[in-house]
Design an enzyme around this catalytic site. Structure first.
Site, short mmCIF file in Angstrom:
data_model
loop_
_atom_site.label_atom_id
_atom_site.label_comp_id
_atom_site.label_asym_id
_atom_site.label_seq_id
_atom_site.Cartn_x
_atom_site.Cartn_y
_atom_site.Cartn_z
N GLY A 181 0.79 -1.27 0.05
CA GLY A 181 -0.07 -0.15 -0.17
C GLY A 181 0.72 1.30 0.12
CE1 TYR A 182 5.38 5.53 2.97
CE2 TYR A 182 7.32 3.88 2.11
CZ TYR A 182 7.01 5.49 2.58
OH TYR A 182 7.72 6.21 2.51
CB ALA A 183 5.58 0.28 -2.56
CB THR B 71 0.95 6.24 -1.57
OG1 THR B 71 2.18 5.85 -0.90
CG2 THR B 71 0.04 5.47 -1.07
#
Length: 244
Positions: free
Chosen positions: A151-153, A155
């Site tokens: 999820g972070y990557a 963004t």
């Protein structure tokens, strides 16, 4: 080169943002230390710069709200006469597998990391003076494909895409647009919740066998905002000790 120039450091009270603010002040730039929540840490950074003979002010704003960020840029224009560098270090990281991630958490990251970067980039594109620089922040995780970082990557992949496209859209403006992609860096955001054993294992993954420091990342930013970085444009600069 940097005398009388003005830098806006978004997220300037955080680990990397704080180091960036101080490093650019050391280069002679007036620094706006942006914060979104608590004022005290940002004011402490600004006060430390002022105590060292520099010029700094702390200003608030929600990066995802264009009205609030427009107000910040208007204040900078009124106080300093223009903006020469915008460094967007603001971001949040919530880790779990894609299968298990709560969509509310994903939306929170998207709001700050993607919408916030877009809002700041849009304002920077409109306000930066000739000879200026916009630096957004990605992450080396976009290349490492580590579990729980999906999820972070995602963004940060969006951040890279908008950054590289904006560099081409600003043709003729004499403004550079780049992203810095740190590897594991010893900030509270990274260290929180990790055992000493895990931290040592992550540090050992880099050929230089250590974690990065906020000051390491600040040096990359100083290069991109300084005279030596003027021919670097539309790039993602990986500052990670060779981990990826």
């Amino acid at each position: 080169m940097n005398q009388n120039r003005v830098a806006v450091v978004i997220g300037g009270s955080g680990g990397i943002g704080r180091a960036v603010a101080r490093r650019l002040a050391a280069d002679g730039m007036a620094v706006v230390v942006h914060y979104a929540g608590r004022a005290a840490p940002a004011e402490e950074v600004a006060a430390s710069i002022t105590a060292g003979g520099g010029t700094a002010v702390a200003l608030p704003g929600d990066v995802a709200e264009p009205e609030e960020m427009t107000r910040l840029f208007d204040t900078v224009q009124e106080r300093f006469g223009g903006v020469d560098a915008v460094i967007n270090t603001a971001g949040i990281m919530l880790l779990t597998s894609i299968a298990e991630m709560d969509l509310d958490d994903f939306d929170r990251m998207h709001r700050v990391n993607v919408r916030g970067t877009f809002v700041v980039s849009q304002l920077a594109a409109r306000r930066l003076c000739a000879g200026g620089a916009l630096i957004n922040f990605s992450t080396s995780v976009t290349r490492l494909q580590q579990p729980t970082y999906g999820g972070y990557a995602a963004t940060k992949g969006a951040v890279e895409a908008m950054t590289l496209i904006l560099a081409r859209e600003l043709r003729g403006r004499d403004v550079t647009v780049n992203a810095v992609a740190p590897g594991p860096t010893a900030t509270p955001l990274f260290l929180d919740g990790k055992s000493e054993e895990l931290i040592a294992r992550i540090a050992g993954a880099a050929p230089l066998e250590r974690l990065g420091t906020p000051e390491d990342i600040a040096e990359a930013v100083a290069f991109l905002t300084g005279p030596g970085g003027r021919w670097v444009n539309g790039q993602v600069l990986f500052s990670n000790g060779g981990i990826a």
